[in-house]
Design a protein around this motif. Structure first.
Motif, PDB file in Angstrom:
ATOM      1  N   TYR A 115       0.898   4.092  -2.780  1.00  0.00           N
ATOM      2  CA  TYR A 115       0.648   5.491  -2.443  1.00  0.00           C
ATOM      3  C   TYR A 115       1.756   6.395  -2.989  1.00  0.00           C
ATOM      4  O   TYR A 115       1.480   7.484  -3.509  1.00  0.00           O
ATOM      5  CB  TYR A 115       0.526   5.634  -0.919  1.00  0.00           C
ATOM      6  CG  TYR A 115       0.060   7.012  -0.519  1.00  0.00           C
ATOM      7  CD1 TYR A 115      -1.225   7.453  -0.848  1.00  0.00           C
ATOM      8  CD2 TYR A 115       0.908   7.873   0.163  1.00  0.00           C
ATOM      9  CE1 TYR A 115      -1.650   8.719  -0.506  1.00  0.00           C
ATOM     10  CE2 TYR A 115       0.489   9.151   0.514  1.00  0.00           C
ATOM     11  CZ  TYR A 115      -0.791   9.568   0.185  1.00  0.00           C
ATOM     12  OH  TYR A 115      -1.211  10.822   0.517  1.00  0.00           O
ATOM     13  N   THR A 120      -4.207   0.562  -4.686  1.00  0.00           N
ATOM     14  CA  THR A 120      -3.970   1.879  -4.087  1.00  0.00           C
ATOM     15  C   THR A 120      -3.711   2.929  -5.163  1.00  0.00           C
ATOM     16  O   THR A 120      -4.170   4.069  -5.093  1.00  0.00           O
ATOM     17  CB  THR A 120      -2.758   1.820  -3.132  1.00  0.00           C
ATOM     18  OG1 THR A 120      -2.916   0.712  -2.267  1.00  0.00           O
ATOM     19  CG2 THR A 120      -2.643   3.099  -2.316  1.00  0.00           C
ATOM     20  N   PHE A 121      -2.956   2.543  -6.156  1.00  0.00           N
ATOM     21  CA  PHE A 121      -2.531   3.486  -7.189  1.00  0.00           C
ATOM     22  C   PHE A 121      -3.635   3.747  -8.214  1.00  0.00           C
ATOM     23  O   PHE A 121      -3.929   4.895  -8.543  1.00  0.00           O
ATOM     24  CB  PHE A 121      -1.262   2.952  -7.854  1.00  0.00           C
ATOM     25  CG  PHE A 121      -0.695   3.821  -8.935  1.00  0.00           C
ATOM     26  CD1 PHE A 121      -0.821   5.207  -8.891  1.00  0.00           C
ATOM     27  CD2 PHE A 121      -0.003   3.256  -9.998  1.00  0.00           C
ATOM     28  CE1 PHE A 121      -0.282   6.007  -9.888  1.00  0.00           C
ATOM     29  CE2 PHE A 121       0.532   4.050 -10.992  1.00  0.00           C
ATOM     30  CZ  PHE A 121       0.388   5.429 -10.937  1.00  0.00           C
ATOM     31  N   LEU A 148       1.181   6.891  -6.516  1.00  0.00           N
ATOM     32  CA  LEU A 148       0.073   7.829  -6.701  1.00  0.00           C
ATOM     33  C   LEU A 148       0.577   9.269  -6.588  1.00  0.00           C
ATOM     34  O   LEU A 148       0.209  10.144  -7.387  1.00  0.00           O
ATOM     35  CB  LEU A 148      -0.994   7.555  -5.634  1.00  0.00           C
ATOM     36  CG  LEU A 148      -2.327   8.301  -5.762  1.00  0.00           C
ATOM     37  CD1 LEU A 148      -3.015   7.921  -7.062  1.00  0.00           C
ATOM     38  CD2 LEU A 148      -3.242   7.958  -4.580  1.00  0.00           C
ATOM     39  N   VAL A 161       0.838  -1.204   0.000  1.00  0.00           N
ATOM     40  CA  VAL A 161       0.000   0.000   0.000  1.00  0.00           C
ATOM     41  C   VAL A 161       0.873   1.254   0.000  1.00  0.00           C
ATOM     42  O   VAL A 161       0.555   2.250  -0.657  1.00  0.00           O
ATOM     43  CB  VAL A 161      -0.938   0.007   1.232  1.00  0.00           C
ATOM     44  CG1 VAL A 161      -1.749   1.286   1.261  1.00  0.00           C
ATOM     45  CG2 VAL A 161      -1.853  -1.203   1.202  1.00  0.00           C
ATOM     46  N   VAL A 162       1.995   1.187   0.700  1.00  0.00           N
ATOM     47  CA  VAL A 162       2.911   2.329   0.733  1.00  0.00           C
ATOM     48  C   VAL A 162       3.497   2.569  -0.654  1.00  0.00           C
ATOM     49  O   VAL A 162       3.527   3.705  -1.153  1.00  0.00           O
ATOM     50  CB  VAL A 162       4.028   2.090   1.772  1.00  0.00           C
ATOM     51  CG1 VAL A 162       5.080   3.183   1.675  1.00  0.00           C
ATOM     52  CG2 VAL A 162       3.438   2.020   3.170  1.00  0.00           C
TER      53      VAL A 162
END
Lengths: 231, 225
Positions: A65, A170-171, A68, A61-62
């Motif tokens: 992000y 996430t992205f 992103l 997830v990091v």
């Protein structure tokens, strides 16, 4: 039960396309980085090594992000690529491929680097006495001898890209037909009532693809291996 | 003619060698660990000397004072290694052609034919090195080095990895090479017997230094083996 609905088919095709593009596009970079790490000593080598391996240890997830922030439409790199090359990542399948490529990169580099390190450097010396410059030594001796490792790295990378979930969602979110891969589709199906049968179908497909990829890589690697030791 | 005057420190070991060869076949003779291979590697360009000068005829290959260091791939020096070092992913025929491709030489079927029959390796052409015996492998290695049309041929203990019958099988080919290939040779060995059959000039190396240079009479000095 094994007739896939058009939506499921789309997810399967999209997954294959994303994984394939991610693997093929990252391959030249993977070979270059693996070669640098295996053969060169330079300032910042430890840093490069660390950066390459970061997606392996960071929570996906990091990574998603960070992608992103940097590669989104308003991110520094994303805006640049959009303005000058018309390449958009956010909420597109290309973004999913980018996320998968980044997540799979450490596996690709590791496998190729190991095979570079296993090569008998004396063969490269022999090639240079025969008139081959650095580029040709790499192309005609180093790379062909590293081929089994390159193939292994590609299969690992492809498998990782197929299964990638956290960074991708996430992205680029989970948009059917654009960024919804098999993994994301299974996840979605398990969240809705009555989705179990469809989820199971996709699970079977996922297992089948993984098995075929593994068997194919074994076959390629063995073929490459026997070429060196037999006829 | 080859003129060598080099210094190189390798850990605790110091090489300081100065000699000239007069063409034909010259032998670097000395015990294992005397620094013969390092000297040959410097001539080939695989190892860079700390100081000194290497010249082949009027062609300077290395000169630390003038900052000249011709890279290995542009020296046109054929090198036969102790272990052959054939490319395992190429066939014998492709191994033989490799030097010609990389040096950008035009095909020379007559020369190819001559060397293949001189070394008796015609039957091996479609095979891969993994399927060759030690002696066959070394013969192919000779051919590969010769077919790049070298200005000098370096042979670093080319028989050392072979058992005695194989050695006896290869020696006549080497003698033919010397007589028919018309390429000056540097033959590295610690075996006086091989040198006696092949070389006319002997350079004795001991502890990284040239201890004596001259004719075959240098071979039967004590401690030569």
């Amino acid at each position: 039960m094994f007739d896939l609905t058009p939506e499921e088919w789309t997810a399967v095709q999209l997954s294959l396309r994303i994984a394939l593009v991610a693997t093929l596009v990252t391959l030249p970079f993977g070979i270059a980085v693996a070669w640098l790490l295996a053969r060169k000593n330079f300032w910042g080598k430890a840093l490069l090594d660390g950066l390459v391996h970061l997606p392996l240890v960071l929570p996906p997830v990091v990574t998603g992000y960070l992608l992103l922030i940097w590669f989104g439409r308003k991110g520094p790199i994303g805006a640049f690529l959009d303005d000058y090359f018309g390449i958009v990542f956010s909420f597109r399948w290309t973004g999913a491929a980018l996320a998968c490529g980044v997540m799979a990169f450490p596996l690709l580099v590791r496998a190729i680097r190991l095979s570079f390190e296993a090569i008998d450097r004396r063969l490269e010396d022999a090639a240079s006495t025969l008139g081959a410059n650095g580029f040709w030594v790499f192309l005609t001796v180093t790379l062909p001898l590293a081929l089994p490792g390159v193939i292994a790295g590609m299969v690992l990378s492809f498998a990782k890209a197929l299964g990638e979930f956290g960074a991708t969602i996430t992205f680029v979110s989970n948009i059917p037909g654009e960024t919804q891969t098999i993994s994301a589709a299974i996840y979605t199906l398990t969240q809705v009532p009555g989705g179990d049968a469809a989820a199971l179908r996709l699970v079977v497909v996922a297992i089948a693809i993984a098995l075929v990829a593994l068997i194919a890589s074994e076959w390629f690697a063995r073929r490459a291996g026997t070429r060196y030791h037999g006829e | 003619m080859l003129a060598v005057d080099v210094e190189k420190r390798l850990g605790e070991f110091q090489i300081a060698a100065k000699f000239e060869t007069t063409g034909g076949a010259a032998a670097l003779f000395g015990a294992s660990g005397a620094g013969k291979t390092s000297i040959v590697n410097m001539i080939a360009g695989l190892v860079t000397p700390d100081r000194g000068r290497i010249a082949l005829d009027d062609n300077v290959l290395f000169d630390s004072a003038a900052r000249v260091n011709v890279p290995a791939h542009r020296r046109r020096i054929g090198y036969v290694f102790q272990e052959g070092r054939l490319f395992p992913h190429l066939t014998v025929a492709q191994n033989l052609d490799y030097g010609r491709w990389m040096s950008g030489l035009p095909p020379d079927p007559a020369e190819h034919e001559r060397i293949v029959s001189l070394l008796d390796i015609g039957a091996l052409l479609p095979r891969r090195p993994g399927r060759l015996s030690g002696g066959e492998r070394q013969r192919v290695a000779f051919g590969r080095a010769l077919l790049m049309k070298p200005r000098l041929l370096l042979l670093d203990e080319p028989l050392a990895s072979l058992d005695r019958p194989r050695k006896l099988e290869i020696l006549p080919y080497l003698a033919r090479l010397r007589d028919e290939a018309e390429v000056p040779m540097i033959y590295v060995s610690h075996q006086a017997g091989e040198i006696l059959r092949l070389a006319s000039q002997v350079i004795r190396i001991e502890d990284g230094r040239v201890q004596a240079a001259g004719g075959l009479e240098l071979l039967d000095v004590d401690g030569a083996h």
